[in-house]
Design an enzyme around this catalytic site. Structure first.
Site, PDB file in Angstrom:
ATOM      1  N   ALA A   1       0.845  -1.197   0.000  1.00  0.00           N
ATOM      2  CA  ALA A   1       0.000   0.000   0.000  1.00  0.00           C
ATOM      3  C   ALA A   1       0.878   1.243   0.000  1.00  0.00           C
ATOM      4  O   ALA A   1       1.451   1.608   1.026  1.00  0.00           O
ATOM      5  CB  ALA A   1      -0.929  -0.016   1.205  1.00  0.00           C
TER       6      ALA A   1
ATOM      7  N   PRO B   1      -4.869   9.031  -2.247  1.00  0.00           N
ATOM      8  CA  PRO B   1      -5.676   9.864  -3.148  1.00  0.00           C
ATOM      9  C   PRO B   1      -4.903  11.075  -3.656  1.00  0.00           C
ATOM     10  O   PRO B   1      -5.028  11.455  -4.817  1.00  0.00           O
ATOM     11  CB  PRO B   1      -6.848  10.291  -2.276  1.00  0.00           C
TER      12      PRO B   1
ATOM     13  N   GLY C   1       0.307   9.992  -6.080  1.00  0.00           N
ATOM     14  CA  GLY C   1       0.445   8.903  -7.047  1.00  0.00           C
ATOM     15  C   GLY C   1       1.903   8.711  -7.409  1.00  0.00           C
ATOM     16  O   GLY C   1       2.660   8.083  -6.682  1.00  0.00           O
ATOM     17  N   SER C   2       2.303   9.308  -8.555  1.00  0.00           N
ATOM     18  CA  SER C   2       3.700   9.193  -8.992  1.00  0.00           C
ATOM     19  C   SER C   2       4.651   9.795  -7.961  1.00  0.00           C
ATOM     20  O   SER C   2       5.769   9.330  -7.782  1.00  0.00           O
ATOM     21  CB  SER C   2       3.881   9.921 -10.322  1.00  0.00           C
TER      22      SER C   2
ATOM     23  N   LEU D   1      -7.825  -7.438 -36.113  1.00  0.00           N
ATOM     24  CA  LEU D   1      -8.787  -8.534 -35.993  1.00  0.00           C
ATOM     25  C   LEU D   1     -10.197  -8.103 -36.393  1.00  0.00           C
ATOM     26  O   LEU D   1     -11.085  -8.941 -36.566  1.00  0.00           O
ATOM     27  CB  LEU D   1      -8.786  -9.071 -34.557  1.00  0.00           C
ATOM     28  N   GLY D   2     -10.397  -6.803 -36.522  1.00  0.00           N
ATOM     29  CA  GLY D   2     -11.713  -6.318 -36.939  1.00  0.00           C
ATOM     30  C   GLY D   2     -12.778  -6.699 -35.927  1.00  0.00           C
ATOM     31  O   GLY D   2     -12.565  -6.569 -34.720  1.00  0.00           O
TER      32      GLY D   2
ATOM     33  N   GLU E   1       3.549   0.613 -10.968  1.00  0.00           N
ATOM     34  CA  GLU E   1       5.011   0.556 -10.752  1.00  0.00           C
ATOM     35  C   GLU E   1       5.717   1.725 -11.435  1.00  0.00           C
ATOM     36  O   GLU E   1       6.869   1.610 -11.847  1.00  0.00           O
ATOM     37  CB  GLU E   1       5.588  -0.765 -11.259  1.00  0.00           C
TER      38      GLU E   1
END
Lengths: 365, 398
Positions: free
Chosen positions: B128, B132, B135-136, B350-351, B375
């Site tokens: 953990a 909030p 982040g980075s 692949l359409g 990560e």
């Protein structure tokens, strides 16, 4: 065992080649590109290292130390980081002799390898694969060979043949009965015409020529490998690996120049490298150059192990073709307007970089 | 001496891992994509297997990890990334759900004391870090750990925790001294069921839905003093924080290998369809003379090879005890982004087959996207690489 690091021997050769480039090429490359001349001295210095003689078996006058596609790739990258034309010119005899070593008959080996060993500085051979046409494919040659009595008759047109004018012999790739073969033609054969030096987008330091073959007759003995023919797949695998190594060298040179420039060049009161828009291009160049090199080494490792490297060499080459254009483009872009001026080498890398996806059979690993 | 030939042991390991992925993971990939958050009971078979090189409980007389013969198994990083590629070829969400192989386990393996290994080594450990508002910029976390006698008291909120529901313990990043900045950040082991430690909710995600990503709230959560990983001392320099960040040098190539595995799954499926349509892949064809689909395919395969080689190099460097910080980021930057592009492009090629849930290609496109995010995003990787090659500090290159 798997290993991503150079051995002492590989490092030594890499450093030797780098030092040679630093001394004889780095400052001269721009002038070489402008004047279209590669100093004989620089080529001779490389030849003196004896890398090709080392690969030639002792019975033909060489040192018999074996050929290493990995070592060849390491060397080609270093030379090309100086100048692409120099990398091709310096290693040119190998382009002619390696196929002889791989697939030549005993008589062919005795003749051509021994000729070279006796006079390593003398005129040797070159290789002609490219053809000047839309949709050219080295597996779909328009140049043909037809067997007639005790001879082969060759017809077709070739282009981008390195140093054709000064070569003693030219190895021609031609289609024969649905297969692809190599045919050794004397420079003075009356059926062979070497055209005027080409003017190309890049590779300006190197003299390349077109060749026309008009009912060019050669003895049947001059088909590489004799009646059995040659391993054309392996030749292409080795040349694809080599062109990938050259592409890596060009891109590395562009990356290093752009990186140093970005640190020195100040705008808005700080180095342009301190902006992510520039720094991220530099970062991408850094890891893509590494990726190109690893792809090249992967193919070279397969060749060195003596196994079929079709997939690895193909992927290394098409990757190098893509990246050579993308990264040399970045190199010019990082320098902005200055990158467009010929005093900076990045525009030369950009022009030469276009060749990586296009040119066939210019060097061998 | 340069040699990039795949060693025999690695080739046979890849092949057996691929069998496992094809036999166990691939058949239930769609099931757990649909049944988001449901525990894949089929994965219980992995509980006893040492599939990701996680630490075994140490024996009392085992040599120390820093002692000569106590070194990690030879080539463990390389065989781990190779295994991960195969497993993610099977299914990435399920790989992330394999019991006892969480990121927290990697952190514990790296720094735990013998006594901590004894207590926690056999447990499933989540990690953990993210909050909030953080982040980075993981140095800016606000979850606090306050010392109170023989205990730590934790307060804060942690989001995007992988294996949040299924794990036994969570390695929580918290600051013991906010004024000390990065130096104050430590990691703590919090056991499930501890009062004040609550799994708030699970996230509904674009992809890797088999993986239970969740949010924890820590409210006056008390844990034993010995649950701190590493030293409690706050040093002047940021060496401690750098040490924590070093874990990423091992985990980033793993994530890059996940991207490689998913992209390969997409390419294999696309190739199957190309073959069925009569277009043969032949590594001799000039790119000017093949169809657009084939050209895209050849180039994607080249990129895939580049991804794998960058991953393998970073792992090999870790195995040979070389500092691989920038190479780990290179692998992650390349594979994270390229995997995203390959899985997108395969759907395009692949359409209708690439848009329908009848097939897994659409899922691979959703799954792959996270590999350029967790990560460390691709942008963070580029920053790390750029600062390194340009020799610029974080202050000079923001």
């Amino acid at each position: 065992m798997i290993c991503f690091a150079c051995s002492e021997e590989q490092t030594l050769m890499k450093e030797t080649a780098a030092k040679l480039v630093q001394g004889a090429i780095a400052d001269a490359a721009h002038q070489m590109d402008e004047t279209g001349r590669i100093p004989d001295d620089a080529v001779r210095k490389f030849r003196e290292l004896g890398t090709l003689l080392a690969a030639i078996p002792e019975e033909y006058g060489g040192y018999g130390m074996g050929n290493s596609p990995i070592m060849n790739s390491i060397i080609l990258e270093e030379l090309a980081a100086g100048d692409m034309g120099f990398a091709i010119a310096a290693t040119l005899p190998a382009l002619f002799l390696m196929p002889v070593m791989d697939c030549g008959t005993d008589a062919q080996k005795a003749r051509h390898l021994a000729d070279f060993a006796a006079d390593p500085d003398g005129a040797c051979g070159t290789l002609a694969i490219n053809e000047p046409r839309f949709r050219f494919d080295p597996y779909d040659l328009a140049t043909t060979a037809v067997r007639k009595n005790g001879s082969y008759i060759l017809n077709g047109t070739k282009c981008f043949v390195p140093l054709a004018e000064t070569a003693r012999r030219i190895m021609i790739a031609a289609a024969l009965d649905g297969t692809n073969g190599l045919f050794i033609v004397d420079r003075n054969n009356p059926g062979l015409t070497v055209g005027a030096r080409e003017k190309n987008l890049g590779l300006n330091s190197l003299a390349t020529h077109p060749i026309t073959l008009t009912d060019c007759e050669i003895p049947a003995d001059d088909r590489l490998g004799g009646d059995a023919g040659c391993d054309y797949d392996r030749l292409l695998q080795r040349t694809w690996t080599a062109i990938a190594a050259i592409g890596t060298g060009i891109c590395r040179a562009s990356y290093e120049y752009a990186k140093n420039y970005a640190k020195e060049r100040e705008q808005f009161g700080e180095a342009i490298a301190s902006r992510q828009s520039i720094a991220f291009m530099i970062a991408e160049m850094a890891y893509e150059v590494d990726a190109m090199r690893l792809m090249t080494w992967k193919a070279a490792s397969a060749l060195e192990a003596g196994r079929d490297a079709q997939r690895e060499a193909y992927l290394a080459r098409i990757y190098a073709g893509e990246m050579a254009m993308k990264l040399t483009d970045y190199g010019v872009q990082v320098l902005g307007g200055h990158g467009y001026i010929r005093e900076h080498p990045v525009e030369r890398y950009y022009r030469n970089g276009r060749g990586i996806a296009i040119l066939e059979g210019m060097a061998i690993a | 001496m340069i040699n990039l030939e795949t060693p025999d042991y690695l080739a046979s390991m890849r092949s057996s891992m691929n069998n496992l992925a094809a036999g166990v993971l691939r058949p239930i990939a769609r099931k757990y994509d649909a049944a988001e958050h449901e525990y894949p009971a089929e994965l219980d078979m992995f509980r006893g297997m040492q599939i990701l090189g996680r630490p075994k409980k140490k024996k009392a007389d085992a040599p120390k990890p820093d002692g000569g013969n106590g070194k990690p198994k030879k080539g463990i990083n390389l065989s781990t990334v190779a295994t991960i590629e195969e497993m993610c070829w099977g299914d990435a969400g399920l790989l992330l759900s394999i019991p006892n192989a969480g990121l927290g386990n990697a952190a514990i393996a790296a720094v735990a004391t013998d006594e901590q290994l004894e207590r926690f080594g056999g447990k499933w450990a989540a990690m953990a870090i993210t909050e909030p508002g953080s982040g980075s910029d993981s140095g800016s976390i606000t979850t606090t750990a306050r010392r109170d006698g023989g205990e730590w008291v934790l307060n804060g909120e942690k989001i995007f925790v992988t294996c949040a529901d299924r794990c036994d313990i969570v390695v929580v990043w918290a600051t013991v001294d906010r004024s000390a900045g990065k130096s104050g950040i430590k990691s703590f082991i919090v056991e499930k069921g501890t009062p004040g430690f609550k799994l708030e909710h699970l996230e509904h995600k674009l992809g890797i839905r088999a993986s239970d990503t969740g949010t924890f709230v820590l409210d006056e959560c008390r844990i034993p003093f010995d649950n701190i990983l590493g030293s409690a001392e706050v040093k002047k320099d940021t060496e401690g924080f750098k040490g924590v960040m070093k874990t990423f040098d091992n985990t980033r190539p793993m994530v890059a290998s996940m991207a490689t595995g998913i992209a390969r799954a997409s390419l294999d499926f696309t190739r199957e369809k190309l073959d069925e349509s009569g277009a043969t892949i032949d590594y001799k064809r000039n790119l000017n003379n093949v169809g657009s689909l084939e050209k895209d395919f050849y180039l994607m395969e080249a990129h895939l090879e580049a991804m794998r080689l960058l991953v393998w190099r970073a792992a090999w460097m870790a195995d040979t005890e070389q500092f691989n910080n920038v190479e780990a980021s290179m692998a992650k930057a390349k594979a994270g982004r390229q995997g995203t592009l390959i899985t997108q492009k395969c759907c395009e090629l692949l359409g209708p087959l690439g848009f329908s849930k009848e097939h897994l290609a659409e899922k691979w496109m959703r799954d792959s996207k996270i590999m350029d995010i967790f990560e460390g995003t691709g942008q963070i990787q580029h920053l790390i690489i750029a600062r390194n090659v340009l020799e610029m500090s974080g202050k000079d290159l923001k």
